[in-house]
Design an enzyme around this catalytic site. Structure first.
Site, mmCIF file in Angstrom:
data_model
loop_
_atom_site.group_PDB
_atom_site.id
_atom_site.type_symbol
_atom_site.label_atom_id
_atom_site.label_comp_id
_atom_site.label_asym_id
_atom_site.label_seq_id
_atom_site.Cartn_x
_atom_site.Cartn_y
_atom_site.Cartn_z
ATOM 1 N N GLU A 279 -95.054 -56.654 9.889
ATOM 2 C CA GLU A 279 -94.016 -55.636 10.086
ATOM 3 C C GLU A 279 -93.823 -55.336 11.573
ATOM 4 O O GLU A 279 -92.699 -55.145 12.036
ATOM 5 C CB GLU A 279 -94.385 -54.356 9.324
ATOM 6 C CG GLU A 279 -94.484 -54.536 7.819
ATOM 7 C CD GLU A 279 -93.202 -55.073 7.206
ATOM 8 O OE1 GLU A 279 -92.111 -54.703 7.674
ATOM 9 O OE2 GLU A 279 -93.283 -55.868 6.251
ATOM 10 N N ASP A 360 -94.028 -63.754 10.477
ATOM 11 C CA ASP A 360 -95.261 -64.393 9.992
ATOM 12 C C ASP A 360 -96.034 -65.012 11.151
ATOM 13 O O ASP A 360 -97.271 -64.885 11.236
ATOM 14 C CB ASP A 360 -94.941 -65.481 8.963
ATOM 15 C CG ASP A 360 -94.671 -64.919 7.573
ATOM 16 O OD1 ASP A 360 -94.888 -63.708 7.362
ATOM 17 O OD2 ASP A 360 -94.240 -65.699 6.703
#
Length: 415
Positions: A279, A360
């Site tokens: 995030e 990611d």
């Protein structure tokens, strides 16, 4: 005018056909791998969990087909059956010829009435389908209360906002749509700040992540990755569903990370750290302002189209409304724009997937390797019974995130 109705009917039918074909392709792909999952999938889920995920995916797909056909039929009936012009005439008669409040009320009432036919399907999905697979944690009372709160909020927020838009049409003239865009976009930015503080607490409880090892670990992650968060909040998502998630909201000093309580229960501290790093990756890679800018550009274009349609002598009249009336134009655009934007969904998903890969990669680098992120993604797939073998066309139209197999492959690539 008949050509306009035929064009809209054709778009509705084409959208429905595309939905049905994509769903059928996806079910066929899932069934093809049901007995023998690919090696990459077999490494993610054990046999019983995979079998359950296949059953969940197929049942959701079949139910989705039913609801899509029903929703399309209802929309066609409303658009072509004269329901909306009759409602407009009725509500407009409650005020004067130039009354803004009746035209605002018409749009909101139409929205409420159009949502009613779908309620039985929503109830069935929550209390039958989701219940069957162990996800539903809600009660009928809570479900009804949520719906009522949603309607009240729609009127409390939507009425003044729509009234201002219609007022701008009357007062500003042909350039109203530029001012209208400014009002609505400014309101959206404001809601990024106010939603978690004002709206969300009406439905869920947000509490700061309590002091302890987990909070210390996550706050330290924020410090070393350049994300100085004042607090990390936990939402009681378990009161409605067993599904888990985490998300980022707000911007600037109002930004915050929200973790579902189900997520905290399902993951190890290291895996939670990886999810938080993902995030934060969205923030550090500038995805939030980029998505806001894209949303602004699309909204600006949407307002330009609405203004053009409202000025056109054929648009309102084709559907039985008086020419030049802005309220019906706004409603018709809201109802019909999806039959066009649907075909551009793969482009939006491509951009979203690019951002997910980047987040990611950020998490992998922040954690010193892919293991924690892979572990978190696998557990989330298992707990949420994710479809690990979607058809690539279905995935292209409906998946804003890459599949787990794709994400694992990207994480395994050397930096």
């Amino acid at each position: 005018m008949l050509s306009v109705l035929l064009a809209v009917a054709a778009l509705l039918v084409l959208r429905l056909i595309a939905d049905l074909v994509l769903s059928a392709l996806n079910r066929a792909e899932v069934r093809r791998h049901a007995g023998a999952p690919p090696p990459a999938v077999a490494a993610i889920m054990d046999g019983p969990t995979y079998t359950k995920s296949v059953a969940y995916t197929l049942e959701k797909s079949r139910f989705g087909v039913l609801t899509e056909v029903f929703d399309t039929l209802v929309l066609a009936l409303v658009i072509f059956g004269g329901v909306l012009p009759a409602l407009f005439s009725l509500v407009a008669s409650w005020g004067g010829p130039e009354s803004l409040w009746t035209r605002t009320l018409f749009v909101l009432l139409a929205g409420v009435l159009l949502s009613l036919p779908a309620l039985p399907f929503e109830w069935w999905e929550q209390f039958r389908l989701e219940q069957k697979f162990g996800f539903n944690k809600s009660t009928t009372g809570l479900w009804v209360t949520d719906k009522l709160k949603g309607v009240l909020l729609m009127f409390a927020i939507g009425f003044p906002l729509l009234w201002v838009l219609l007022w701008l049409v009357e007062r500003v003239g042909p350039t109203w749509w530029i001012w209208g865009f400014g009002v609505l976009f400014g309101f959206q930015l404001l809601m990024l700040i106010l939603y978690p503080k004002v709206i969300l607490p009406l439905f869920n409880k947000l509490t700061p992540l309590p002091e302890g090892e987990l909070r210390t670990r996550l706050m330290a992650l924020g410090d070393r990755t350049g994300f100085s968060a004042k607090t990390i909040e936990v939402i009681d998502g378990s009161k409605r569903s067993g599904h888990s998630n985490a998300y980022f909201t707000g911007f600037g000093r109002f930004r915050r990370i929200v973790l579902f309580d189900t997520l905290i229960a399902q993951l190890t501290p290291e895996e939670l750290e990886a999810v938080l790093a993902h995030e934060i990756g969205h923030y550090r890679r500038g995805h939030i302002p980029k998505m806001i800018a894209l949303s602004a550009a699309m909204m600006f274009g949407g307002f330009a189209v609405i203004a053009w349609l409202a000025r056109s002598p054929w648009f309102n009249v084709s559907f039985g409304f008086p020419a030049g009336e802005m309220a019906p134009s706004l409603l018709l655009f809201a109802l019909l724009s999806g039959v066009v934007t649907f075909w551009f969904a793969p482009l939006g998903n491509l951009l979203s997937r690019k951002y997910e890969y980047e987040a990611d990669a950020f998490a992998r680098n922040a954690m010193g390797g892919p293991a924690a992120m892979v572990g978190a993604l696998r557990k989330l797939a298992q707990k949420n019974l994710s479809n690990l073998t979607p058809h690539r066309w279905f995935s292209g139209f409906y998946y804003s995130h890459p599949t787990l197999v794709e994400r694992e492959a990207a994480l395994a690539k050397p930096v």
